[in-house]
Write a protein that holds these residues in place. Structure first.
Motif, PDB file in Angstrom:
ATOM      1  N   GLN A 129       0.697  -1.216  -0.019  1.00 57.33           N
ATOM      2  CA  GLN A 129      -0.019  -0.026   0.010  1.00 57.33           C
ATOM      3  C   GLN A 129       0.952   1.321  -0.022  1.00 57.33           C
ATOM      4  OE1 GLN A 129      -3.182  -0.078  -0.375  1.00 57.33           O
ATOM      5  NE2 GLN A 129      -4.019  -1.778   0.662  1.00 57.33           N
ATOM      6  N   ASN A 130       0.197   2.211  -0.161  1.00 53.14           N
ATOM      7  CA  ASN A 130       0.884   3.680  -0.459  1.00 53.14           C
ATOM      8  C   ASN A 130       1.172   4.414   1.045  1.00 53.14           C
ATOM      9  OD1 ASN A 130       0.793   3.480  -3.257  1.00 53.14           O
ATOM     10  ND2 ASN A 130      -0.894   4.342  -3.391  1.00 53.14           N
ATOM     11  N   CYS A 131       2.185   4.975   1.064  1.00 52.96           N
ATOM     12  CA  CYS A 131       2.260   6.088   2.194  1.00 52.96           C
ATOM     13  C   CYS A 131       2.569   7.399   1.413  1.00 52.96           C
ATOM     14  CB  CYS A 131       3.658   5.727   2.949  1.00 52.96           C
ATOM     15  SG  CYS A 131       3.498   4.105   3.690  1.00 52.96           S
ATOM     16  N   ALA A 132       3.059   8.458   2.377  1.00 47.89           N
ATOM     17  CA  ALA A 132       3.049   9.951   1.698  1.00 47.89           C
ATOM     18  C   ALA A 132       4.154   9.926   0.885  1.00 47.89           C
ATOM     19  CB  ALA A 132       3.136  10.833   2.932  1.00 47.89           C
ATOM     20  N   ASN A 133       4.140  10.864  -0.170  1.00 50.64           N
ATOM     21  CA  ASN A 133       5.203  11.326  -0.842  1.00 50.64           C
ATOM     22  C   ASN A 133       5.758  10.349  -1.574  1.00 50.64           C
ATOM     23  OD1 ASN A 133       7.275  13.261  -1.733  1.00 50.64           O
ATOM     24  ND2 ASN A 133       8.674  13.006   0.101  1.00 50.64           N
ATOM     25  N   GLY A 134       5.049   9.454  -2.252  1.00 55.06           N
ATOM     26  CA  GLY A 134       5.725   8.222  -3.104  1.00 55.06           C
ATOM     27  C   GLY A 134       6.332   6.979  -2.409  1.00 55.06           C
ATOM     28  N   TYR A 135       6.112   7.002  -0.883  1.00 54.18           N
ATOM     29  CA  TYR A 135       6.672   6.198  -0.216  1.00 54.18           C
ATOM     30  C   TYR A 135       5.659   4.782  -0.187  1.00 54.18           C
ATOM     31  CZ  TYR A 135      10.332   8.610   2.230  1.00 54.18           C
ATOM     32  OH  TYR A 135      11.603   9.446   2.476  1.00 54.18           O
ATOM     33  N   LYS A 136       6.023   3.732   0.123  1.00 51.62           N
ATOM     34  CA  LYS A 136       5.026   2.519   0.137  1.00 51.62           C
ATOM     35  C   LYS A 136       5.398   1.791   1.276  1.00 51.62           C
ATOM     36  CE  LYS A 136       3.586   0.693  -4.017  1.00 51.62           C
ATOM     37  NZ  LYS A 136       2.245   1.447  -4.522  1.00 51.62           N
ATOM     38  N   TYR A 137       4.556   0.780   1.628  1.00 57.84           N
ATOM     39  CA  TYR A 137       5.014  -0.195   2.656  1.00 57.84           C
ATOM     40  C   TYR A 137       6.162  -0.785   2.457  1.00 57.84           C
ATOM     41  CZ  TYR A 137       0.156  -0.671   4.734  1.00 57.84           C
ATOM     42  OH  TYR A 137      -1.072  -0.209   5.071  1.00 57.84           O
ATOM     43  N   SER A 138       6.578  -1.189   0.965  1.00 59.44           N
ATOM     44  CA  SER A 138       7.763  -1.736   1.019  1.00 59.44           C
ATOM     45  C   SER A 138       9.197  -0.758   1.422  1.00 59.44           C
ATOM     46  CB  SER A 138       7.856  -2.129  -0.594  1.00 59.44           C
ATOM     47  OG  SER A 138       7.538  -1.059  -1.386  1.00 59.44           O
ATOM     48  N   SER A 139       8.862   0.282   0.969  1.00 58.26           N
ATOM     49  CA  SER A 139       9.826   1.554   1.312  1.00 58.26           C
ATOM     50  C   SER A 139      10.131   1.567   2.978  1.00 58.26           C
ATOM     51  CB  SER A 139       9.481   2.854   0.943  1.00 58.26           C
ATOM     52  OG  SER A 139       8.724   2.773  -0.364  1.00 58.26           O
ATOM     53  N   MET A 140       9.007   1.603   3.504  1.00 54.47           N
ATOM     54  CA  MET A 140       9.105   1.518   4.994  1.00 54.47           C
ATOM     55  C   MET A 140       9.695   0.451   5.446  1.00 54.47           C
ATOM     56  SD  MET A 140       7.601   4.402   5.563  1.00 54.47           S
ATOM     57  CE  MET A 140       7.181   4.869   7.300  1.00 54.47           C
ATOM     58  N   TRP A 141       9.299  -0.900   4.978  1.00 54.10           N
ATOM     59  CA  TRP A 141       9.772  -1.972   5.541  1.00 54.10           C
ATOM     60  C   TRP A 141      11.429  -2.090   5.133  1.00 54.10           C
ATOM     61  CZ3 TRP A 141      12.386  -5.902   2.382  1.00 54.10           C
ATOM     62  CH2 TRP A 141      12.813  -7.123   3.234  1.00 54.10           C
ATOM     63  N   HIS A 142      11.815  -1.836   3.914  1.00 53.14           N
ATOM     64  CA  HIS A 142      13.354  -1.425   3.494  1.00 53.14           C
ATOM     65  C   HIS A 142      14.161  -0.616   4.786  1.00 53.14           C
ATOM     66  CE1 HIS A 142      16.796  -1.616   0.870  1.00 53.14           C
ATOM     67  NE2 HIS A 142      16.752  -0.293   1.334  1.00 53.14           N
ATOM     68  N   LEU A 143      13.389   0.524   4.956  1.00 52.92           N
ATOM     69  CA  LEU A 143      14.280   1.353   5.662  1.00 52.92           C
ATOM     70  C   LEU A 143      14.177   0.983   7.249  1.00 52.92           C
ATOM     71  CD1 LEU A 143      12.787   4.866   4.373  1.00 52.92           C
ATOM     72  CD2 LEU A 143      15.063   3.644   3.946  1.00 52.92           C
TER      73      LEU A 143
ATOM     74  N   ARG B 246       0.236  -3.047   9.608  1.00 60.82           N
ATOM     75  CA  ARG B 246       0.227  -3.351   8.324  1.00 60.82           C
ATOM     76  C   ARG B 246       1.615  -3.594   7.566  1.00 60.82           C
ATOM     77  NH1 ARG B 246      -4.395  -2.182   5.332  1.00 60.82           N
ATOM     78  NH2 ARG B 246      -3.030  -3.555   3.853  1.00 60.82           N
ATOM     79  N   ILE B 247       2.434  -2.650   7.856  1.00 63.12           N
ATOM     80  CA  ILE B 247       3.754  -2.685   7.208  1.00 63.12           C
ATOM     81  C   ILE B 247       4.430  -4.052   7.688  1.00 63.12           C
ATOM     82  CG2 ILE B 247       6.111  -1.357   7.275  1.00 63.12           C
ATOM     83  CD1 ILE B 247       4.581   1.218   7.788  1.00 63.12           C
ATOM     84  N   GLU B 248       4.034  -4.194   9.190  1.00 66.74           N
ATOM     85  CA  GLU B 248       4.827  -5.343   9.476  1.00 66.74           C
ATOM     86  C   GLU B 248       4.224  -6.854   8.871  1.00 66.74           C
ATOM     87  OE1 GLU B 248       6.281  -8.698  12.088  1.00 66.74           O
ATOM     88  OE2 GLU B 248       3.990  -8.368  11.856  1.00 66.74           O
ATOM     89  N   GLU B 249       2.913  -6.779   8.824  1.00 69.57           N
ATOM     90  CA  GLU B 249       2.424  -7.922   8.133  1.00 69.57           C
ATOM     91  C   GLU B 249       2.835  -7.805   6.878  1.00 69.57           C
ATOM     92  OE1 GLU B 249      -0.846  -9.828   9.527  1.00 69.57           O
ATOM     93  OE2 GLU B 249       0.794 -10.030  10.506  1.00 69.57           O
ATOM     94  N   TYR B 250       2.820  -6.828   6.131  1.00 71.57           N
ATOM     95  CA  TYR B 250       3.565  -6.756   4.746  1.00 71.57           C
ATOM     96  C   TYR B 250       4.636  -7.418   4.527  1.00 71.57           C
ATOM     97  CZ  TYR B 250       5.787  -5.235   0.425  1.00 71.57           C
ATOM     98  OH  TYR B 250       6.749  -5.179  -0.447  1.00 71.57           O
ATOM     99  N   GLY B 251       5.963  -7.100   5.427  1.00 71.63           N
ATOM    100  CA  GLY B 251       7.138  -7.676   5.670  1.00 71.63           C
ATOM    101  C   GLY B 251       6.712  -9.307   5.736  1.00 71.63           C
ATOM    102  N   ASN B 252       6.096  -9.662   6.495  1.00 74.23           N
ATOM    103  CA  ASN B 252       5.586 -11.121   6.877  1.00 74.23           C
ATOM    104  C   ASN B 252       5.545 -11.797   5.775  1.00 74.23           C
ATOM    105  OD1 ASN B 252       6.337 -12.272   9.339  1.00 74.23           O
ATOM    106  ND2 ASN B 252       4.564 -11.285  10.438  1.00 74.23           N
TER     107      ASN B 252
END
Lengths: 219, 356
Positions: free
Chosen positions: B247-261, B284-290
């Motif tokens: 899913q999307n976050c602000a400024n073009g970030y996505k769950y995957s970006s947050m997970w990566h960082l 949600r980000i944690e679940e995405y990572g899982n």
């Protein structure tokens, strides 16, 4: 006779089991109630590092990863310290001396702005060109409460103590949610400040200020 | 005579039973207490204060604050935030609080009494001086990603000196500071404190690529992890479990970006939980990572924000715990969150420099 002998043996076994269980329970309960609080700082650090190491390893970090090796090295260092002599307890005189210090340095940016703001709503300029809106509200006790709103979506509250410098007591309140609130304490009394904005476009927005004291609106 | 003997043997028999019952009761009490402690572990945690370090506070201020922190028996993790990466000679760069004194490369601050390093050392010295035996605090030295490039109007940046090389060098500069402080701490201050870099990463404040670049610079410069005091602005926050959708976050970030960082850097994550929706975002980000990456996130605590419209640190802690440990919604291999034992509340300085 046989029954009496058997009962006696059973009773002795029961007593032995009871004594062993009692000893275990007492030792375990004492260890439980005192163990955690008796950990030294380095021992807590060791526990923390072990959890981190476990987390990184489960994340797939290689055993020879420099970061992991650094954590292992730190764990050993802390263990070494933990095994050493206990640190000196705090020196009460030094503690009192440090705590007695009170800064009287006001944030430089506030000092010049109060004058521009005094008397009600004002629009002084921030040194970098940001437009500020503010309201100052003198208090009965001689303090001055000042609410500031910037054009980049933040607000903060300051107060001046008896003609001295201003101190920021609340910074960076996000106001894009339409309503930002701050509660703080001035000389023991709870104060409440509410700043309303209609979003990020403060050039055209209507904003108003409401400062309450003990539930009574004073401005 | 025979009867008397029988009676005299009867009394010890009673005590055997008494011992057994007493022991069983004590054992039951002990194990019940252990079970209760485990069940309540999320309700009992270290609580500290984190601070914005505004521009005009000096070393004595920080010594005082560190001592006051210890006197309040604060333990766990606490970050001193020094604001956005800017050059100390940049007069227009101070639009976010903190660091007008932090430089990447071209303004030396070694020996400068107002330097970040000196202020942090004084905070640690104050904590160490006043801490009771056994008290322990991990101190984060924090900067944000505000204005390093690609941010919103809050953090426009745009200064010509903020090239990719400068952004990366700034990360490396913080790393150098952390290493120096760690060396200075040994052996005198390790009884009560540890030090880490800290990163107020907010998606709206800078592009993902610039943010990632700064972190590369930090990691190339030190082996110490970053405390991740991340926001999750703009991230999808509906309460959906077991989803691998990016899913999307602000400024073009996505769950995957947050997970990566978090997951692909050496980060000890202490996310900003100011509201319940932010706890849902991190779940949600944690679940995405899982589910999408086969690797969930690991949170070591929460950071609440001061203010009536924000969560208290206890509420923030409970909200993230509840989201991460809801047995109804999560996959069986959901990551353990045993380290969610820390909470910190972010304060602005200027409260008279008293922890409260």
């Amino acid at each position: 006779m046989w029954t009496r002998t058997a009962n006696s043996v059973t009773a002795k076994i029961l007593a032995l089991v009871g004594l062993v269980a009692l000893t275990v329970a007492i030792v375990a309960s004492v260890a439980t109630t005192t163990g955690a609080s008796q950990l030294t700082g380095p021992e807590k650090g060791v526990i923390l590092l072990e959890q981190l190491i476990e987390d990184y390893e489960s994340n797939g970090m290689a055993p020879d990863d420099p970061t992991l090796l650094n954590l292992v090295k730190e764990r050993e260092r802390l263990q070494e310290i933990a095994n050493g002599p206990a640190p000196d307890p705090p020196d009460p005189e030094r503690v009192a001396e440090i705590l007695a210090y009170e800064s009287d340095t006001p944030p430089a940016w506030d000092s010049g702005l109060l004058e521009a703001c005094e008397g009600g709503l004002g629009t002084p300029d921030w040194p970098d060109g940001t437009t500020l809106r503010c309201v100052s509200v003198p208090q009965d006790d001689g303090n001055v409460i000042v609410a500031w709103l910037t054009d980049n979506g933040t607000a903060w509250i300051s107060y001046q103590i008896h003609g001295g410098g201003l101190k920021a007591i609340w910074t960076d309140i996000p106001v894009w949610t339409d309503l930002a609130q701050a509660e703080f304490e001035v000389e023991g009394e709870e104060m409440r400040v509410v700043v309303n904005g209609d979003g990020n476009s403060f050039d055209t927005s209507i904003w108003r200020e409401l400062i309450k004291r003990d539930g009574e609106t004073i401005s | 005579m025979s009867k008397q003997v029988h009676e005299s043997r009867g009394a010890p028999h009673f005590w055997h039973v008494y011992f057994l019952v007493l022991a069983l009761v004590l054992a039951f009490w002990y194990f019940a207490a252990i079970a209760a402690r485990a069940a309540a572990s999320h309700a009992s945690f270290n609580s500290s204060r984190s601070w914005y370090v505004d521009g005009n506070y000096d070393q004595d201020d920080m010594l005082h604050l560190g001592c006051d922190t210890a006197n309040k028996h604060r333990e766990g993790y606490a970050t001193l935030f020094f604001g956005a990466p800017i050059r100390v000679d940049d007069p227009g760069g101070g639009y976010k609080k903190g660091v007008t004194r932090f430089s990447a490369t071209d303004v030396p601050f070694e020996g400068d009494p107002m330097s970040v390093k000196a202020l942090v050392k004084d905070f640690i010295e104050g904590y160490d001086t006043c801490a009771d035996p056994g008290e322990y605090l991990v101190v984060g030295v924090g900067v944000s990603n505000c204005s390093i490039g690609g941010g919103n109007s809050e953090c426009p940046g745009g200064q010509s000196y903020k090239t990719n090389a400068w952004v990366e060098a700034h990360g490396a500069k913080l790393a150098e500071i952390i290493d120096d402080i760690r060396v200075w701490m040994d052996p005198y201050y390790l009884d009560h404190a540890a030090v880490r870099g800290a990163w107020d990463m907010e998606p709206a404040w800078a592009s993902y690529s610039k943010t990632d670049l700064w972190m590369d610079g930090y990691e190339d410069g030190t082996l110490w992890s970053l405390l991740g005091n991340y926001s999750s602005d703009g991230c999808e926050d509906s309460r959906v479990y077991n989803s691998a959708v990016d899913q999307n976050c602000a400024n073009g970030y996505k769950y995957s970006s947050m997970w990566h960082l978090v997951d692909q850097h050496v980060v000890e994550e202490i996310p900003q939980i100011y509201t319940e929706s932010q706890a849902i975002r991190w779940m949600r980000i944690e679940e995405y990572g899982n589910h999408a990456k086969g690797n969930g996130l690991y949170f070591i605590g929460v950071m609440a924000g001061e203010g009536t419209s924000n969560d208290t640190v206890h509420k923030a802690h409970e909200e993230l715990w509840d989201e991460l440990n809801n047995p109804a919604g999560h996959s069986p291999n959901h990551a353990s969150q045993s380290m969610l034992g820390n909470g910190t509340l972010l304060f602005a300085m200027g409260h008279g420099l008293h922890d409260h």
